[in-house]
Every structure is written in C-alpha cells, then in structure tokens.
Write an enzyme that holds these catalytic residues in place. Structure first.
Site, PDB file in Angstrom:
ATOM      1  N   HIS A   1       3.061  -4.925  -4.106  1.00  0.00           N
ATOM      2  CA  HIS A   1       4.190  -4.965  -3.291  1.00  0.00           C
ATOM      3  C   HIS A   1       3.911  -5.801  -1.958  1.00  0.00           C
ATOM      4  O   HIS A   1       4.442  -6.804  -1.600  1.00  0.00           O
ATOM      5  CB  HIS A   1       4.733  -3.549  -2.965  1.00  0.00           C
TER       6      HIS A   1
ATOM      7  N   HIS B   1       5.182  -8.700   2.793  1.00  0.00           N
ATOM      8  CA  HIS B   1       4.616  -9.002   1.216  1.00  0.00           C
ATOM      9  C   HIS B   1       3.887 -10.240   1.230  1.00  0.00           C
ATOM     10  O   HIS B   1       3.865 -11.100   0.305  1.00  0.00           O
ATOM     11  CB  HIS B   1       5.839  -9.345   0.397  1.00  0.00           C
TER      12      HIS B   1
ATOM     13  N   GLU C   1      14.014  -0.584   3.494  1.00  0.00           N
ATOM     14  CA  GLU C   1      12.769  -0.019   3.601  1.00  0.00           C
ATOM     15  C   GLU C   1      12.318   0.489   4.964  1.00  0.00           C
ATOM     16  O   GLU C   1      11.236   0.560   5.177  1.00  0.00           O
ATOM     17  CB  GLU C   1      11.592  -0.974   3.133  1.00  0.00           C
TER      18      GLU C   1
ATOM     19  N   HIS D   1       5.829  -4.773   8.403  1.00  0.00           N
ATOM     20  CA  HIS D   1       5.951  -4.609   6.858  1.00  0.00           C
ATOM     21  C   HIS D   1       5.858  -5.927   6.216  1.00  0.00           C
ATOM     22  O   HIS D   1       6.965  -6.568   6.609  1.00  0.00           O
ATOM     23  CB  HIS D   1       6.780  -3.553   6.124  1.00  0.00           C
TER      24      HIS D   1
HETATM   25 ZN    ZN Z   1       8.634  -4.229   1.154  1.00  0.00          ZN
END
Ligand code: ZN
Length: 248
Positions: free
Chosen positions: A174, A106, A85, A104
């Site tokens: 996500h 989760h 990603e 980033h």
């Molecule tokens: Zn992710």
C-alpha cells in the site's frame, strides 16, 4: 443526520496556506501523485486536525482545507468530500500527542520494503529519523482480505498501534506514513523517506550481501535534531517555489 462536531476555533490563514502548500510540495517532490495526503493538528485544539478535501495534492488550495475531530468527522465540510483514508490521521493524533503533522503516501521506492523481509535503514543524515526503526503494518493480520485502505477508525487504530513510538510505518502492498512534531518536519521526513528508499535500493545493488554502513540509532537521533532546525532550509526553498505559482 450525522452530528457535526464543533470547530476547535480560529486558525491563522498563514498556517492553512502552509498546509495547502505542503500538499503541493509533496507532489512536486514525487512523494504523492493523484493520491496521498498531509494533515496538521489544530494549533489550539489538540482534538482537532486539518486536511484537504478529497482532491489531488498538487491542486490543493487553502479553500480546500477541512477541519476534523479525532473520529475523523468533518466540522466544516460544506458538501466537500473527505479522503477515505482520513482515519490514518485521526487515530494517530489520538494515540500520539507528540505528533503534530502526518503524511500518507504510496511512493513507489518505499513500497518494496513492506513486501519483503528487508528492513529499511537510514542511509544518510537527511533520513536520520529512520534509524529509530521502521515497523511494517500488515492489514491482513487483523482484518483478513480487505481493499487495503484504512477506511475506518478501527483500521486506523491498528495502524497507529503498529507504528508505536516510531514516527514512520510502512503499510504492506500500500504505502507508508511519516509523522513529525511540526508540519515542516513531517514534510521533510516524507520527502527523505522516499529518497532514502531509492538510496537503499542502489546500495543493495552495489554492495550485494556486503554490510551496509547505515546510521545507527545514536547517529540517527543526533542528525534528526539537526534536520529539525537547519533542515528547514529545504522547507523555505519548497515553500518559495509554491509561492511563485500561487498568491498564498
Ligand atoms: Zn493510501
């Protein structure tokens, strides 16, 4: 063989060490687990960024840091694997020159706000930047059924466009992305986004349908400016905690 982009040039080892430490800080603060990543724009080459190889954030060392161009092609992978990603980072850096660092994650408390039509609001001053607005990106809108991952530049660009001029975007089913003008601010914002989400869940449980006296956008702007200076006490604490475990 795919072309290998040139490096943007030398980077002070202290900055690389800080980026590696940022991964461990985010893991220690419960923002990332085995997944998630933090990156930093190259300090002297704005079209390059730095991020760890594909590894659990709590295990990152300075030797794991790879340099990428904005197409998210590695300049110096040397057989080290890249995060699937990474395009989240390359595409946001491309369209947002004011952003120098991206996280980033989760993290669990944040995800519900991408699943239901309840807007995340700034519950307290540490999460002030949220008062500017929290868009939600739904990958399905443009790409139909996917594995939910931002695994190419097109999806990264769509995410960056959904974020717009905000410094945060939620990703349906996500996770989320938090950004900042410095590595320290991006880490601070990612940590307090997760805390803010928990507080909003508690506030909702406590107050039900009652009005929520969250920060408004003017308060958010004022408090965020403080967070970017005085708030760095948190970074000093977290960085010291990492230094007590490693030699860098
Ligand atoms: Zn992710």
């Amino acid at each position: 063989m795919e072309e290998i982009p040139e490096s943007g040039g030398h980077i002070a080892p202290e900055l690389i060490a800080d980026l590696a430490a940022a991964s461990r800080i985010l893991a220690a603060q419960g923002v990332v687990d085995a997944f998630g990543h933090v990156s930093m724009r190259h300090p002297s080459a704005p079209d390059r960024y730095l991020m760890a190889r594909s590894i659990a954030p709590a295990l990152v060392t300075p030797d794991d840091i790879i340099e990428y161009d904005l197409d998210s092609r590695p300049c110096n992978a040397n057989r080290r694997g890249s995060f699937l990603e990474r395009f989240i980072h390359g595409e946001i850096y491309r369209v947002r020159p004011d952003i120098t660092s991206i996280v980033h994650s989760h993290s669990a408390s944040v995800i519900p706000f991408g699943l239901v039509g309840v807007t995340m609001r700034a519950m307290f001053h540490n999460a002030a930047f949220i008062a500017a607005g929290v868009p939600v990106f739904d990958i399905r809108d443009k790409f139909g059924a996917t594995d939910m991952l931002i695994r190419d530049g097109e999806k990264g660009l769509a995410l960056a466009e959904a974020m717009g001029s905000n410094d945060i975007v939620l990703m349906r089913a996500h996770g989320s992305v938090a950004c900042g003008p410095t590595l320290q601010t991006a880490v601070f914002r990612a940590v307090y986004t997760e805390v803010n989400a928990r507080i909003q869940h508690w506030t909702t449980a406590l107050g039900g349908d009652a009005d929520m006296a969250a920060l408004d956008s003017a308060e958010g702007e004022l408090a965020d400016a403080v967070n970017q200076t005085a708030g760095m006490r948190a970074w000093d604490l977290w960085r010291t905690q990492v230094r007590s475990q490693v030699s860098w």
